[in-house]
Design a protein around this motif. Structure first.
Motif, PDB file in Angstrom:
ATOM      1  N   ALA A 140       0.833  -1.203   0.000  1.00  0.00           N
ATOM      2  CA  ALA A 140       0.000   0.000   0.000  1.00  0.00           C
ATOM      3  C   ALA A 140       0.871   1.256   0.000  1.00  0.00           C
ATOM      4  N   VAL A 141       1.983   1.202   0.703  1.00  0.00           N
ATOM      5  CA  VAL A 141       2.884   2.350   0.736  1.00  0.00           C
ATOM      6  C   VAL A 141       3.441   2.625  -0.649  1.00  0.00           C
ATOM      7  N   LEU A 142       3.772   1.574  -1.374  1.00  0.00           N
ATOM      8  CA  LEU A 142       4.290   1.749  -2.734  1.00  0.00           C
ATOM      9  C   LEU A 142       3.209   2.328  -3.663  1.00  0.00           C
ATOM     10  N   ARG A 143       1.969   1.875  -3.463  1.00  0.00           N
ATOM     11  CA  ARG A 143       0.863   2.394  -4.259  1.00  0.00           C
ATOM     12  C   ARG A 143       0.714   3.906  -4.050  1.00  0.00           C
ATOM     13  N   GLU A 144       0.845   4.340  -2.785  1.00  0.00           N
ATOM     14  CA  GLU A 144       0.738   5.762  -2.475  1.00  0.00           C
ATOM     15  C   GLU A 144       1.891   6.546  -3.096  1.00  0.00           C
ATOM     16  N   LEU A 145       3.098   5.983  -3.080  1.00  0.00           N
ATOM     17  CA  LEU A 145       4.240   6.662  -3.676  1.00  0.00           C
ATOM     18  C   LEU A 145       4.084   6.799  -5.187  1.00  0.00           C
ATOM     19  N   LYS A 146       3.486   5.770  -5.798  1.00  0.00           N
ATOM     20  CA  LYS A 146       3.311   5.781  -7.247  1.00  0.00           C
ATOM     21  C   LYS A 146       2.325   6.847  -7.662  1.00  0.00           C
ATOM     22  N   LYS A 147       1.328   7.142  -6.816  1.00  0.00           N
ATOM     23  CA  LYS A 147       0.326   8.166  -7.126  1.00  0.00           C
ATOM     24  C   LYS A 147       0.956   9.553  -7.131  1.00  0.00           C
ATOM     25  N   ASN A 148       1.959   9.771  -6.329  1.00  0.00           N
ATOM     26  CA  ASN A 148       2.569  11.116  -6.211  1.00  0.00           C
ATOM     27  C   ASN A 148       3.436  11.425  -7.325  1.00  0.00           C
TER      28      ASN A 148
END
Length: 159
Positions: free
Chosen positions: A151-159
């Motif tokens: 989930a943390v990687l998903r959030e980083l990818k959105k930014n």
């Protein structure tokens, strides 16, 4: 010995094999052996090695010594150079013989016993100590499921 198809049998004190004693818990007992020399149908010189020995090992589960009966039954092809190894028939392990054609029978027996030892000796009759065993699964409280680590990687990818 090969041409005469000689056979030897007897017993050998385990204490007479220093390399083997170095990995044992105790050097008590006798190794019973039979060695048969000969040539197979292809003309390959061999020695059949049969050894039975009670070896004292340290159980890696309980760290207690125990007796493991070891049985060796192998055919060794006698070769003078490593080039000859590829010509040995299947199931025949190579044994490099010195240029003077002398063979130390005690060394052969010791080598075969060393090769027969388990990598991690465990007494088949042993049980894990109680302090090491885990409680049954129903006694372990259910752990709270953590968030998905991606989930943390998903959030980083959105930014």
């Amino acid at each position: 010995m090969v041409s005469a198809r000689r056979s030897f049998q007897g017993s050998l004190p385990i204490a007479a094999m220093p390399r083997l004693c170095g990995v044992l818990a105790e050097s008590a007992g006798l190794a019973q052996y039979e060695l048969d020399f000969g040539r197979d149908e292809y003309g390959t010189a061999y020695v059949d090695v049969r050894v039975q020995a009670p070896l004292w090992l340290v159980c890696q589960r309980t760290l207690e010594p125990f007796v493991m009966p070891v049985t060796v039954d192998s055919r060794l092809g006698l070769i003078r150079s490593e080039r000859e190894e590829s010509a040995l028939p299947a199931g025949c392990e190579p044994l490099l013989v010195a240029e003077d054609d002398k063979l130390g029978l005690i060394d052969v027996i010791e080598d075969e016993l060393l090769l027969a030892l388990p990598l991690v000796p465990v007494n088949p009759d042993s049980e894990l100590p109680e302090e090491v065993t885990r409680p049954p699964a129903e006694d372990v409280p259910a752990q709270v499921r953590s968030d998905n680590p991606f989930a943390v990687l998903r959030e980083l990818k959105k930014n």
